[in-house]
Design a protein around this motif. Structure first.
Motif, PDB file in Angstrom:
ATOM      1  N   LEU A  44      14.446-146.164 -55.946  1.00  7.59           N
ATOM      2  CA  LEU A  44      13.646-145.356 -56.883  1.00  7.59           C
ATOM      3  C   LEU A  44      13.740-145.754 -58.211  1.00  7.59           C
ATOM      4  N   SER A  45      14.599-146.144 -58.930  1.00  9.27           N
ATOM      5  CA  SER A  45      14.887-146.406 -60.320  1.00  9.27           C
ATOM      6  C   SER A  45      13.347-147.658 -60.859  1.00  9.27           C
ATOM      7  N   ARG A  46      12.563-148.672 -59.828  1.00  8.44           N
ATOM      8  CA  ARG A  46      12.284-149.565 -60.095  1.00  8.44           C
ATOM      9  C   ARG A  46      10.423-148.738 -59.836  1.00  8.44           C
ATOM     10  N   VAL A  47      10.812-148.346 -58.981  1.00  8.55           N
ATOM     11  CA  VAL A  47       9.420-147.234 -58.779  1.00  8.55           C
ATOM     12  C   VAL A  47       8.737-146.344 -59.925  1.00  8.55           C
ATOM     13  N   LEU A  48      10.461-145.118 -60.332  1.00  7.00           N
ATOM     14  CA  LEU A  48       9.749-144.400 -60.738  1.00  7.00           C
ATOM     15  C   LEU A  48       9.777-144.036 -62.370  1.00  7.00           C
TER      16      LEU A  48
END
Length: 412
Positions: free
Chosen positions: A90-94
């Motif tokens: 989620l961190s990499r996407v957001l």
């Protein structure tokens, strides 16, 4: 076409979340118990120029963990996730798109932490950072421009309040703690002396400029010589200072020099230290008209003032910003107003701990008119000039200023 596709994707993500909620039971959980964040859940997926809502929906279906996003979450993502923990995925996407997420006891909530975001109060966190050395009102100006609006100073407790996304708050708090270090304390010893023309000749003061010869000396730069009495000095007085001060003391005893000030003070690094040694002279100033005069008292300072700001470089070199000022009341001029002689200079120098540097060449010439006459006969109206004489003498003096900084060791 893109608007229609976005509506369909939004409907799909809502449907996907509903299926996930029904299939896993994560929405309700055990009664009275909180659900732990699924940090061990892995993501294996790849996306190329995919709408971020579709990416979140696919990750939710793959992991079985509900992910809710507000209406402001837009953009496209290209990323390859291979055996990545769900929170990191989620961190990499957001994060590249400026969004954040939060585990809400059964599902992830995704959105923006801008102040105008509808989820700001849910996704943002607040942390108080207690300061030990820096004043709270100076901290925002020391941070990067994007962080300043997220920091509020609380001067009553010398703290700062940081609000924003959890990662951003953690970064700002870490930056503040790195900045909040104890500044150096610097002791500054100063000697301000005034030497007459006779004293200058006795000391052999010569402010002529001489060039260096060797390559090493040329790296130092142009230097000043004291006519081989003090030795050669560049930015500092080292070897010959003690000898010069002994000769200066002799000239003081002879009346050819006087010590105007010899202060020693301690200042914090980066803070201006101001010193004044002298007296305040009050003069009566009359303005207005002859029929309506207005009288007021005007205060004029005369003496030695010194402003010094010191900073310590990483290599231990002390950078000093110095502005000395030496003034004297030399008499009265028109309308009985005082005549002030002032000598001042402003400079910035680099010296090492314990080194002494000098400022010289502040010359001033004072003309004195002396009248001698024979008693009684010299006061005669016409023939008095035959029994009196007037002589004008010019006296030149020079102000020398010596500064020695010392870095004090921290004992607290």
């Amino acid at each position: 076409m893109r608007s229609q596709a976005k509506i369909e994707r939004t409907a799909f993500i809502v449907l996907a979340i509903s299926v996930a909620l029904a299939g896993t039971g994560l929405a309700q959980g055990a009664e009275g118990a909180s659900l732990p964040e699924p940090v061990d859940v892995r993501v294996n997926n790849a996306f190329y120029d995919t709408f971020i809502g579709d990416v979140l929906a696919d990750i939710s279906l793959e992991t079985g963990v509900p992910i809710l996003a507000d209406a402001t979450v837009t953009g496209f993502v290209t990323i390859d996730l291979e055996d990545v923990p769900l929170p990191e995925a989620l961190s990499r996407v957001l994060l590249p798109n400026g969004y954040t997420y939060r585990w809400m006891d059964g599902f992830y909530l995704v959105g923006s932490v801008e102040p105008d975001s509808p989820l700001f109060h849910v996704l943002s966190v607040t942390e108080r950072v207690k300061l030990h050395h820096l004043p709270a009102d100076e901290v925002p100006s020391l941070l990067a421009e994007p962080f300043r609006d997220l920091v509020r100073a609380e001067t009553q407790t010398n703290s700062v309040i940081v609000s924003g996304a959890p990662d951003v708050v953690e970064r700002i708090a870490a930056d503040i703690r790195r900045l909040d270090v104890a500044p150096h304390q610097i002791r500054i010893d100063a000697l301000v002396t005034e030497i007459t023309d006779e004293g200058r000749k006795a000391l052999g003061l010569d402010w002529s400029w001489t060039e260096q010869a060797s390559a090493d000396e040329r790296a130092v730069g142009t230097q000043v010589s004291f006519n081989e009495l003090v030795g050669t000095i560049g930015y500092s007085l080292t070897g010959g200072l003690d000898r010069f001060l002994m000769q200066l003391r002799t000239e003081v005893e002879r009346g050819h020099a006087r010590i105007r000030a010899n202060p020693s003070l301690v200042a914090l690094e980066g803070k201006k230290a101001t010193l004044f040694i002298g007296k305040m002279n009050y003069y009566r100033i009359v303005t207005g008209t002859d029929t309506s005069p207005v009288t007021r008292l005007e205060a004029i300072e005369a003496g030695v003032s010194l402003e010094i700001t010191a900073r310590v470089a990483d290599d231990g070199v002390i950078v000093l910003e110095i502005a000395p000022d030496v003034s004297d009341v030399q008499g009265k001029g028109q309308d009985d107003l005082p005549v002030i002689g002032r000598r001042e200079v402003s400079t910035t120098v680099r010296v090492r701990d314990g080194e002494t540097f000098g400022i010289g060449g502040l010359l001033q010439e004072i003309e004195t008119e002396t009248t001698s006459k024979v008693p009684i006969l010299g006061n005669l109206p016409i023939f008095g000039r035959l029994f009196s004489s007037t002589r004008t003498t010019a006296e030149q003096s020079e102000v020398l200023i010596f500064i020695t900084p010392h870095i004090l060791q921290e004992t607290i």
